[in-house]
Design a protein around this motif. Structure first.
Motif, PDB file in Angstrom:
ATOM      1  N   ALA A   1      -4.725   6.736  -0.189  1.00 40.53           N
ATOM      2  CA  ALA A   1      -3.860   5.560  -0.305  1.00 40.53           C
ATOM      3  C   ALA A   1      -4.311   4.721  -1.478  1.00 40.53           C
ATOM      4  O   ALA A   1      -5.494   4.751  -1.871  1.00 40.53           O
ATOM      5  CB  ALA A   1      -3.873   4.740   0.980  1.00 40.53           C
ATOM      6  N   ILE A   2      -3.355   3.960  -2.026  1.00 40.51           N
ATOM      7  CA  ILE A   2      -3.658   3.056  -3.128  1.00 40.51           C
ATOM      8  C   ILE A   2      -2.975   1.731  -2.846  1.00 40.51           C
ATOM      9  O   ILE A   2      -1.830   1.691  -2.392  1.00 40.51           O
ATOM     10  CB  ILE A   2      -3.211   3.663  -4.481  1.00 40.51           C
TER      11      ILE A   2
ATOM     12  N   TRP B   1       8.901   5.668   4.920  1.00 39.47           N
ATOM     13  CA  TRP B   1       8.484   7.041   4.624  1.00 39.47           C
ATOM     14  C   TRP B   1       9.516   7.727   3.747  1.00 39.47           C
ATOM     15  O   TRP B   1      10.723   7.489   3.876  1.00 39.47           O
ATOM     16  CB  TRP B   1       8.322   7.837   5.918  1.00 39.47           C
ATOM     17  N   GLY B   2       9.018   8.597   2.873  1.00 37.90           N
ATOM     18  CA  GLY B   2       9.901   9.462   2.128  1.00 37.90           C
ATOM     19  C   GLY B   2      10.293  10.672   2.950  1.00 37.90           C
ATOM     20  O   GLY B   2       9.832  10.857   4.087  1.00 37.90           O
TER      21      GLY B   2
ATOM     22  N   CYS C   1       4.948  10.564   1.126  1.00 36.36           N
ATOM     23  CA  CYS C   1       4.388   9.279   0.770  1.00 36.36           C
ATOM     24  C   CYS C   1       5.005   8.216   1.683  1.00 36.36           C
ATOM     25  O   CYS C   1       6.109   8.398   2.218  1.00 36.36           O
ATOM     26  CB  CYS C   1       4.592   8.933  -0.701  1.00 36.36           C
ATOM     27  N   ALA C   2       4.252   7.153   1.865  1.00 38.61           N
ATOM     28  CA  ALA C   2       4.670   6.094   2.773  1.00 38.61           C
ATOM     29  C   ALA C   2       4.225   4.748   2.209  1.00 38.61           C
ATOM     30  O   ALA C   2       3.252   4.681   1.449  1.00 38.61           O
ATOM     31  CB  ALA C   2       4.056   6.309   4.150  1.00 38.61           C
ATOM     32  N   LEU C   3       4.927   3.691   2.601  1.00 35.68           N
ATOM     33  CA  LEU C   3       4.624   2.356   2.105  1.00 35.68           C
ATOM     34  C   LEU C   3       4.353   1.417   3.272  1.00 35.68           C
ATOM     35  O   LEU C   3       5.086   1.419   4.265  1.00 35.68           O
ATOM     36  CB  LEU C   3       5.794   1.820   1.268  1.00 35.68           C
TER      37      LEU C   3
ATOM     38  N   VAL D   1       0.869  -1.181   0.000  1.00 36.48           N
ATOM     39  CA  VAL D   1       0.000   0.000   0.000  1.00 36.48           C
ATOM     40  C   VAL D   1       0.902   1.225   0.000  1.00 36.48           C
ATOM     41  O   VAL D   1       1.878   1.276   0.757  1.00 36.48           O
ATOM     42  CB  VAL D   1      -0.910   0.037   1.244  1.00 36.48           C
ATOM     43  N   ILE D   2       0.590   2.192  -0.826  1.00 33.12           N
ATOM     44  CA  ILE D   2       1.274   3.483  -0.765  1.00 33.12           C
ATOM     45  C   ILE D   2       0.257   4.539  -0.374  1.00 33.12           C
ATOM     46  O   ILE D   2      -0.815   4.646  -0.987  1.00 33.12           O
ATOM     47  CB  ILE D   2       1.969   3.832  -2.085  1.00 33.12           C
ATOM     48  N   GLY D   3       0.598   5.290   0.649  1.00 27.47           N
ATOM     49  CA  GLY D   3      -0.281   6.345   1.140  1.00 27.47           C
ATOM     50  C   GLY D   3       0.367   7.709   1.021  1.00 27.47           C
ATOM     51  O   GLY D   3       1.591   7.831   1.005  1.00 27.47           O
ATOM     52  N   TRP D   4      -0.472   8.708   0.933  1.00 24.46           N
ATOM     53  CA  TRP D   4      -0.021  10.105   0.965  1.00 24.46           C
ATOM     54  C   TRP D   4      -0.527  10.741   2.256  1.00 24.46           C
ATOM     55  O   TRP D   4      -1.706  10.594   2.616  1.00 24.46           O
ATOM     56  CB  TRP D   4      -0.553  10.897  -0.221  1.00 24.46           C
TER      57      TRP D   4
END
Length: 125
Positions: A50-51, A115-116, A97-99, A33-36
């Motif tokens: 998130a996607i 996290w970026g 963005c985070a994973l 999952v990648i979230g903003w």
């Protein structure tokens, strides 16, 4: 090692648009999952969207997004975009963005493993 790199932030006038990018590298699984998120000065980190490509995929938006922001994959699914429209001064923040390998709520920062560094978005009035 998983690394995330955001880009696309900058200064924009009220009502303008920006596209943020998140590029993930060092992935050890195809399912994640990648979230903003965003964080304004003096405020806590706030979920945006998130996607997920797990179990058929899913897209999540916070209610306050109200159709102004759109999350999507790039040509490669290790790149995720956040298109932001009708930006307002209150959207000024550092965007991250985070994973997550596994996420249930999508909106809880504690679910995310990586996290970026963040990219600054400033909306001038």
């Amino acid at each position: 090692e998983v690394q995330l790199a955001e880009s696309g932030g900058g200064l924009v006038q009220t009502g303008g648009s920006l596209r943020l990018s998140c590029a993930a590298s060092g992935l050890t699984s195809d399912n994640y999952v990648i979230g903003w998120f965003r964080q304004a000065p003096g405020k806590s980190r706030e979920s945006i969207s998130a996607i997920s490509n797990i179990a058929g995929g899913n897209i999540y938006y916070e209610d306050w997004v109200k159709g102004r922001f759109t999350i999507s994959y790039g040509n490669a699914k290790n790149t995720v975009y956040l298109d932001m429209n009708t930006l307002q001064p209150e959207d000024t923040a550092v965007y991250y963005c985070a994973l997550a390998w596994i996420a249930t709520t999508y909106s809880n920062p504690a679910e995310y493993d990586f996290w970026g560094q963040g990219t600054q978005v400033t909306v001038s009035s």
